[in-house]
Design a protein around this motif. Structure first.
Motif, PDB file in Angstrom:
ATOM      1  N   GLY A 196      45.947  20.064  50.582  1.00 29.92           N
ATOM      2  CA  GLY A 196      47.173  19.560  50.173  1.00 29.92           C
ATOM      3  C   GLY A 196      47.086  18.708  49.015  1.00 29.92           C
ATOM      4  O   GLY A 196      47.833  18.224  48.602  1.00 29.92           O
ATOM      5  N   TYR A 204      51.225  23.432  47.369  1.00 32.25           N
ATOM      6  CA  TYR A 204      50.916  23.195  48.820  1.00 32.25           C
ATOM      7  C   TYR A 204      52.353  23.038  49.418  1.00 32.25           C
ATOM      8  O   TYR A 204      52.873  23.354  50.470  1.00 32.25           O
ATOM      9  CB  TYR A 204      49.809  22.209  49.185  1.00 32.25           C
ATOM     10  CG  TYR A 204      49.776  21.882  50.664  1.00 32.25           C
ATOM     11  CD1 TYR A 204      48.954  22.494  51.354  1.00 32.25           C
ATOM     12  CD2 TYR A 204      50.591  20.793  51.087  1.00 32.25           C
ATOM     13  CE1 TYR A 204      48.784  22.091  52.772  1.00 32.25           C
ATOM     14  CE2 TYR A 204      50.584  20.348  52.399  1.00 32.25           C
ATOM     15  CZ  TYR A 204      49.705  21.167  53.228  1.00 32.25           C
ATOM     16  OH  TYR A 204      49.401  20.798  54.343  1.00 32.25           O
ATOM     17  N   TYR A 216      55.001  25.936  49.320  1.00 32.23           N
ATOM     18  CA  TYR A 216      54.411  26.514  50.379  1.00 32.23           C
ATOM     19  C   TYR A 216      55.190  26.081  51.673  1.00 32.23           C
ATOM     20  O   TYR A 216      55.778  26.604  52.468  1.00 32.23           O
ATOM     21  CB  TYR A 216      52.952  26.776  50.779  1.00 32.23           C
ATOM     22  CG  TYR A 216      52.459  27.638  51.802  1.00 32.23           C
ATOM     23  CD1 TYR A 216      52.467  28.838  51.917  1.00 32.23           C
ATOM     24  CD2 TYR A 216      52.111  27.183  53.145  1.00 32.23           C
ATOM     25  CE1 TYR A 216      52.096  29.812  52.825  1.00 32.23           C
ATOM     26  CE2 TYR A 216      51.850  27.779  54.008  1.00 32.23           C
ATOM     27  CZ  TYR A 216      51.916  29.116  54.104  1.00 32.23           C
ATOM     28  OH  TYR A 216      51.623  29.838  55.199  1.00 32.23           O
ATOM     29  N   GLU A 217      55.010  24.613  51.997  1.00 30.75           N
ATOM     30  CA  GLU A 217      55.393  24.074  53.265  1.00 30.75           C
ATOM     31  C   GLU A 217      56.783  24.257  52.953  1.00 30.75           C
ATOM     32  O   GLU A 217      57.308  24.358  54.198  1.00 30.75           O
ATOM     33  CB  GLU A 217      54.984  22.864  53.075  1.00 30.75           C
ATOM     34  CG  GLU A 217      53.474  22.629  53.700  1.00 30.75           C
ATOM     35  CD  GLU A 217      52.953  22.979  55.033  1.00 30.75           C
ATOM     36  OE1 GLU A 217      53.857  22.887  55.850  1.00 30.75           O
ATOM     37  OE2 GLU A 217      51.969  23.771  55.094  1.00 30.75           O
ATOM     38  N   LYS A 252      58.079  27.445  53.839  1.00 31.94           N
ATOM     39  CA  LYS A 252      57.907  28.282  55.143  1.00 31.94           C
ATOM     40  C   LYS A 252      58.938  27.430  55.880  1.00 31.94           C
ATOM     41  O   LYS A 252      59.718  28.224  56.780  1.00 31.94           O
ATOM     42  CB  LYS A 252      56.539  27.726  55.625  1.00 31.94           C
ATOM     43  CG  LYS A 252      56.011  28.002  57.167  1.00 31.94           C
ATOM     44  CD  LYS A 252      54.640  27.915  57.280  1.00 31.94           C
ATOM     45  CE  LYS A 252      54.215  26.501  57.888  1.00 31.94           C
ATOM     46  NZ  LYS A 252      53.002  26.287  58.039  1.00 31.94           N
TER      47      LYS A 252
END
Ligand code: SF4
Ligand code: SF4
Ligand code: SF4
Ligand code: SF4
Lengths: 526, 234
Positions: free
Chosen positions: B167, B180, B183-184, B187
């Protein structure tokens, strides 16, 4: 406004250290601008002097007072109140200046310097007093007479009982399953998570399992106690059956005295990492030691400590204990006692007084201090009250408010501050319960006075004050500018200090007042 | 908003040392909010400069003012007399303010008291972080609302570089890896398919790479007729 200052110099206090020339101070004050009257009195704090001062104030037509007494912190507020009432003066038109603590004592070896500093401070204080503005307070009705007590330990139960007996609707919040029957007191198993509102009208959010509720109350007593859980003790392995001192206290008061050799040590962590040495329950330890030696003279008692603070009457207890043959061993925090339980219990410690290493076999070990309750952090956060560096809840002035916190309407008692003996906890519980009940019974609460105020035309709505204020007093109002909720403001001045647009002023501590005071002080004259 | 930081006192003193009359001008907007150039900072700087100049044996005069917004001519003109009376203007706004004064009064020397740092947001009291580079062609709808141009050290467009670890960004382990975070976020929003969508190379001509940018809104401009009317009414 007249801006005529009455300077009252207390000869008893200002002359106490025999450093200052009080008569010269009087001349300096008399010659200063704004001064309408300058007088010297003996014992400014007695009733007779107060009437004298008030008469003088009336005849000289002054509208404000500068008192030159002992330390600012020690002057009783009731003294001021009596004066204000009689002189019909606004309570914010009064100032004190401590020439003893700030000039005489620090420079007692150099009277000339002390005198010069005292005169400069006096002039600065006159300048500041002349600039003070009358301030006013507002009153608000309380919605309830509820008193909430956090914690159902010795102090908490005592506080709750006291408040309930005085007719308050009292609720104890306790985190454990503990159930108690105290007449007139409700008890709920829950924790406080946040507070809204302000003194007299607090509303606490409490959490019981999944459930969240709001509890309205006029006053709160924090009685969270110390951390009595015996886990994690550094030497619990070495001395497996060590116990907190209150256990010994209970046994002794029930007439059970231990046999053999008893050790009482100041803190469960002799290195002092977890508890400060001053958190030792000295008086209780001494009392226990005395009782044991009296009831069973065959029992040996050792007191192991880093620093003995037997103050006041406890000094007599120290003497008595020493006379009864209690052994006092002072050790160095950097070289803590070592425990060994392989072959019976044994402690090895360097006695600093004798400079000799002792090896003592013992039968029972009691520690006279506990760690602060780790819950204090959450409680302090929820109630927005400051903590002390040792992890307890910070109390007010030791003389004026030993069971108050820095927030009005919130009181603290017992080991929530730092470890207390059971008797002391009970006493404090009673005091806190009484004060909370008295506070709630008043039915209305005052606020305002020395609080912050925003000049809307200068505010750039940057939110800095909103983010900074520890009491959530500032908010952005309908006009899109910051405003300060008077009832919430505690007058701490943080917002005024940080506002990037200099839009906030703290009444009674305005830039003009502070800068003028500093300028006069530095120049030494007006 | 624009985030700036005051230059070190020594550097400021050096810039104004050759001049006698120094007018310090702050700004009540962005730089006040980031505690760099509001009224308080201007007052503090003026006091500090007076002391420094006295200690170093210079005869200088400092005076401080604060404008609502230093990047707008109308506000600047409010202190025109102070600017004209000065030997040097020390601007305590972002460089936009300093340049506005400079363009209005080209004969005046204007020096910057602040380092203009970034477009950022206050994360908490006392912490500001960069969120946008002003590329002129925003794409954050495809990246979960997180800007990879500003928040990724390499302005990567299609996922992280090989240096992303736990991260964090390899350029500085203190900062978070933008990809990162993207992406989180995707998601969380159940839009991870966007990670697989290839973003073609970006059209950089809308950014500073295309030269100095000037935006013109013809519909908002005053007509010659309106301008004449305004002039007549003055
Ligand atoms: S800090 Fe000052 S400028 Fe900012 S919102 Fe508060 S009052 Fe307004
Ligand atoms: S003085 Fe300012 S920061 Fe302090 S309590 Fe009042 S509003 Fe909050
Ligand atoms: S000059 Fe303009 S852009 Fe710069 S800080 Fe002031 S208001 Fe913001
Ligand atoms: S994509 Fe461009 S405009 Fe959008 S946030 Fe990033 S730098 Fe700013």
């Amino acid at each position: 406004m007249k801006r005529r200052v009455q300077v009252v110099i207390c000869r008893t206090c200002s002359g106490a250290a025999d450093v200052l020339d009080v008569d010269r101070l009087l001349r300096v004050a008399s010659d200063a601008p704004y001064v309408g009257s300058a007088v010297i009195v003996n014992y400014a704090c007695n009733k007779k002097s107060i009437s004298e001062i008030v008469d003088d104030a009336k005849s000289k037509e002054v509208d404000r007072l500068l008192l030159v007494p002992c330390s600012k912190k020690d002057v009783s507020p009731t003294l001021f109140q009596a004066y204000v009432k009689k002189a019909k003066m606004n309570e914010f038109l009064m100032e004190t200046v401590d020439l003893v603590g700030e000039a005489a004592l620090p420079h007692r070896d150099d009277p000339a310097r002390a005198q010069a500093k005292a005169e400069a401070k006096l002039l600065a204080a006159i300048a500041r007093t002349a600039l003070l503005e009358p301030l006013h307070k507002i009153t608000e009705d309380m919605r309830t007479k509820n008193v909430v007590v956090i914690g159902a330990g010795v102090a908490g139960v005592e506080a709750a009982t006291t408040a309930a007996n005085l007719g308050m609707h009292t609720i104890i919040i306790e985190k454990s399953e503990k159930k108690l029957k105290v007449p007139g007191v409700m008890m709920t198993k829950s924790r406080v998570i946040s507070t809204e509102g302000h003194a007299g009208n607090y509303s606490l959010s409490i959490e019981a399992g999944e459930k969240r509720e709001t509890l309205e109350c006029a006053a709160v007593v924090v009685a969270s106690g110390g951390d009595w859980s015996d886990a994690e003790r550094r030497f619990i392995d070495a001395a497996p059956d060590s116990k907190p001192l209150y256990q010994l206290d209970r046994d002794v008061s029930e007439g059970k005295t231990p046999d053999g050799t008893v050790i009482i040590i100041d803190t469960p962590d002799p290195e002092g990492a977890r508890t400060a040495a001053q958190d030792f329950a000295w008086e209780e330890a001494l009392d226990c030691a005395i009782e044991i030696r009296k009831k069973s003279p065959a029992t040996e008692v050792y007191l192991l400590f880093q620093e003995m603070r037997a103050m006041g009457l406890a000094e007599l207890a120290y003497k008595e204990a020493a006379g009864l043959g209690v052994t006092f061993v002072r050790y160095d925090a950097k070289r803590p006692p070592e425990f060994d339980s392989e072959d019976g219990n044994r402690v090895t410690v360097l006695d600093m007084a004798q400079d000799e290493t002792l090896s003592i076999a013992f039968d029972a070990l009691y520690y006279a201090s506990v760690s602060p309750n780790p819950d204090n952090i959450a409680i302090a956060d929820a109630l927005r009250i400051p903590m002390s560096p040792s992890g307890g809840i910070r109390r007010g002035s030791i003389q004026r408010g030993p069971v108050t916190t820095l927030r009005p309407g919130i009181f603290v008692c017992g080991s929530a501050k730092f470890p207390k003996s059971e008797g002391m906890a009970r006493l404090e519980g009673r005091a806190a319960g009484l004060l909370a009940a008295q506070f709630a019974a008043a039915g209305e609460v005052e606020s305002g006075g020395s609080v912050a105020e925003v000049a809307p035309e200068k505010c750039s709505a940057c939110l800095t004050c909103v983010r900074t204020c520890p009491y959530e007093a500032p908010f952005i109002g309908v006009a899109g500018k910051a405003e300060i909720a008077i009832q919430m403001c505690q007058g701490c001045g943080m917002c005024a200090g940080i506002c990037p647009s200099k839009a906030i002023e703290l009444h009674h501590f305005t830039d003009e007042q502070l800068l003028t005071e500093a300028a006069v002080y530095l120049r030494g004259d007006f | 908003m624009i985030i700036a930081e005051r230059k070190p006192l020594g550097e400021i003193a050096m810039m104004v040392a050759p001049h006698e009359k120094v007018t310090v001008i702050g700004c009540r907007s962005c730089v006040a909010i980031c505690l760099a150039g509001g009224e308080k900072e201007v007052d503090t700087l003026v006091s500090a400069m007076k002391l420094k100049s006295m200690n170093e044996g210079r005869t200088q005069y400092f005076d401080g003012f604060v404008l609502e917004r230093q990047c707008e001519k109308e506000w600047v003109k409010e202190v025109e007399d102070k600017i004209l009376a000065a030997d040097v203007v020390l601007s305590m706004s972002c460089s936009l303010g300093a340049q506005t004064i400079g363009d209005l009064y080209p004969e005046k020397i204007v020096v910057p008291g602040l380092n203009t740092a970034m477009f950022g947001v206050p994360e908490e009291q006392g912490v500001w972080s960069e969120k946008c580079l002003g590329c002129g062609d925003c794409i954050i709808h495809t990246t979960g609302g997180i800007c990879p141009i500003a928040r990724c050290a390499k302005s990567m467009l299609n996922g992280p570089c090989g240096g992303s670890s736990n991260g964090h960004c390899e350029v500085n382990l203190e900062i978070e890896c933008a990809w990162y975070a993207i992406y989180e976020r995707l998601k969380l929003q159940d839009r991870l398919d966007l990670m697989d969508t290839v973003r073609p190379p970006k059209e950089w001509s809308t950014s500073h790479s295309g030269g100095r940018r000037v935006i013109v809104r013809e519909d908002a401009k005053l007509t010659p007729h309106q301008i004449r009317g305004k002039e007549a009414s003055l």
